[in-house]
Design a protein around this motif. Structure first.
Motif, PDB file in Angstrom:
ATOM      1  N   ARG A 236      25.220  25.503  39.006  1.00  0.00           N
ATOM      2  CA  ARG A 236      23.956  24.792  38.839  1.00  0.00           C
ATOM      3  C   ARG A 236      22.894  25.414  39.738  1.00  0.00           C
ATOM      4  O   ARG A 236      23.196  25.869  40.851  1.00  0.00           O
ATOM      5  N   LYS A 237      21.697  25.416  39.209  1.00  0.00           N
ATOM      6  CA  LYS A 237      20.578  25.956  39.972  1.00  0.00           C
ATOM      7  C   LYS A 237      19.880  24.792  40.651  1.00  0.00           C
ATOM      8  O   LYS A 237      19.499  23.834  39.977  1.00  0.00           O
ATOM      9  N   VAL A 238      19.714  24.875  41.938  1.00  0.00           N
ATOM     10  CA  VAL A 238      19.100  23.745  42.637  1.00  0.00           C
ATOM     11  C   VAL A 238      17.710  24.047  43.170  1.00  0.00           C
ATOM     12  O   VAL A 238      17.088  23.186  43.772  1.00  0.00           O
ATOM     13  N   GLY A 239      17.231  25.240  42.937  1.00  0.00           N
ATOM     14  CA  GLY A 239      15.881  25.500  43.397  1.00  0.00           C
ATOM     15  C   GLY A 239      15.526  26.952  43.178  1.00  0.00           C
ATOM     16  O   GLY A 239      16.405  27.783  42.991  1.00  0.00           O
TER      17      GLY A 239
ATOM     18  N   MET B  80      25.635  29.407  44.220  1.00  0.00           N
ATOM     19  CA  MET B  80      25.707  28.113  43.554  1.00  0.00           C
ATOM     20  C   MET B  80      25.291  28.217  42.089  1.00  0.00           C
ATOM     21  O   MET B  80      25.718  27.432  41.248  1.00  0.00           O
TER      22      MET B  80
END
Lengths: 294, 185
Positions: free
Chosen positions: A213-216, A198
């Motif tokens: 996108r970085k989500v965590g 992701m």
């Protein structure tokens, strides 16, 4: 465990209801392939983008009535064994809290009373959640590979993906996915199962809109798409003459992320799966609907 | 297929489509009694880096009750059991079971009202590393807008555990639009 009502038991006793063992065997390169009339064969291709660890699709075969009955019977038995212990523990906490209250102490959280409706456990009497091994491809390759799996016939839900033999459901397609029927005596061709990180924009067209996108922190987050079978997709010569049909995909709505490290959803599929905010739309039941989001 | 899975997904589907907290009875949580901390701050580079972990949501026009339902759904699903090793057995219809082992039984507050009620009063801080990425995905699919905050403000919102945090987050989500710029969903 911090939530007292969550009791995770491992039940190792044999099931009370006889059932067929789940088969999900990767067919290795060079194997002579004879399609058995009582087995299904699931074929999928994968493409491994640069820097991406190979992924393994995880499937849930919808269990039959006897399997569900076995599960429910075992669950009831496990509940009856656990109930007195849970009640005793709960009573002890209530009693300790009463003592603490008299002394001005802080009460501990009191778990809700355990009931059959609030009891859940991990059933070991049967299996139906299975994964293909990335390193057991029938046609291996560093960038593209093709897996062929001999399996128990049935309806399979693409539950999510696993990475590199992790033996865990790392990314769950809990917010929307597809299922297909794997019929006996023939190959069900899924086309491509595509996955990418992701965190960076994917080179795979289907995944481009949902990546970047970085989500965590820490964990690898994976987005997944299916490119259904189409003429011209690679197929080893040894499989060309065998009975084979493209997977007939159906949308599967949101299900609970019970056992996953991360939850996402399968990229929308034209004619099969669309989304309206967080609701999955079965386009075969509602063909006029479109997907505003990927 | 959706129909075939209906028994399993009906509860959660209803949570999205049905009023989760019926108003004919007194509300499960009194929004007027909820105190929201001051959300204003001057962001540092570190704060912005930490937006992966510390954030809240807002959705124009959403009711407090709907925000409660959405946040309860997303937070209650975001803490997992230890992952079982494949292969294992599962019913897809276990969709109606939360990770806390609760099969939500609809009550007068709706399915998510029942789930919220079942959350144990526990002041253990939310594990932001595990929970926040999942919640972000879940709320993003519900079209909520995300706003970064500081660790200090987050601790005021959520430092006393999930059950106390959800009503505060719901009041923020359904309140006036935050003055700060939104960040990536």
């Amino acid at each position: 465990m911090k939530y007292g009502c969550a009791l995770l038991l491992l039940l190792t006793a044999a099931p009370l209801h006889a059932q067929e063992r789940q088969v999900f065997e990767d067919i290795r390169p060079g194997a002579t392939i004879t399609l058995k009339p009582d087995k299904a064969y699931i074929l999928f291709r994968s493409y491994i983008p640069a820097g991406m660890t190979p992924m393994e699709p995880v499937f849930l075969r919808e269990p039959g009535a006897s399997e569900i009955a076995g599960y429910e019977t075992a669950r009831r038995a496990a509940f009856e064994a656990e109930k007195p212990k849970a009640d005793r523990k709960r009573a002890e906490i209530i009693e300790a809290n009463a003592v603490a209250a008299r002394g001005g102490g802080k009460p501990k959280p009191v778990p809700p009373e355990l009931t059959i409706d609030t009891f859940v456990f991990a059933y070991r009497g049967a299996t139906n959640v299975v994964a293909a091994r990335y390193d057991h491809a029938y046609a291996p390759g560093k960038v593209e590979r093709l897996n062929l799996v001999e399996a128990t016939p049935g309806t399979y839900v693409l539950l999510g993906v696993n990475n590199e033999n992790a033996y865990e459901l790392r990314s769950c397609l809990c917010f929307g996915t597809v299922s297909f029927t794997a019929a006996p005596g023939m190959i069900t061709d899924m086309g491509y199962v595509l996955a990418d990180r992701m965190e960076q924009v994917s080179t795979i067209p289907e995944l481009r809109p949902v990546t970047g996108r970085k989500v965590g922190p820490v964990l690898l987050r994976t987005e997944v798409a299916i490119r259904p079978y189409a003429e011209g997709m690679p197929l080893p010569a040894a499989l060309a003459g065998l009975p084979r049909a493209a997977a007939d995909y159906r949308a599967v709505g949101k299900f609970h992320n019970k056992f996953a490290a991360f939850a996402t959803r399968l990229v929308a599929m034209p004619g099969v799966l669309a989304y309206d905010t967080d609701r999955a739309i079965d386009l075969k039941a509602e063909p006029s609907r479109t997907s505003p989001t990927p | 297929m959706l129909k075939r899975h209906l028994p399993g997904i009906a509860a959660l589907a209803c949570a999205a489509a049905c009023p989760a907290y019926a108003q004919e009875t007194s509300p499960l949580v009194d929004s007027a009694a909820i105190e929201v901390p001051n959300l204003e701050f001057a962001a540092t580079v570190k704060d912005e880096r930490d937006y992966l972990l510390y954030f809240f949501f807002h959705k124009p026009g959403v009711s407090f009750e709907q925000a409660m339902s959405d946040l309860t759904e997303c937070y209650s699903e975001a803490e997992s059991f230890e992952l079982p090793w494949i292969p294992y057995f599962s019913l897809l219809d276990d969709a109606a079971i939360t990770p806390k082992g609760v099969r939500p039984q609809p009550n007068s507050f709706g399915v998510m009202g029942a789930v919220f009620a079942s959350l144990v009063e526990d002041r253990t801080p939310i594990n932001v590393y595990e929970v926040q990425p999942k919640v972000r995905m879940c709320m993003g699919y519900k079209d909520y807008v995300r706003y970064g905050t500081t660790r200090a403000i987050w601790n005021q919102i959520a430092g006393d555990g999930m059950k106390r945090a959800i009503p505060v987050l719901a009041k923020i989500a359904s309140g006036s639009p935050p003055s700060a710029a939104s960040i990536e969903p």
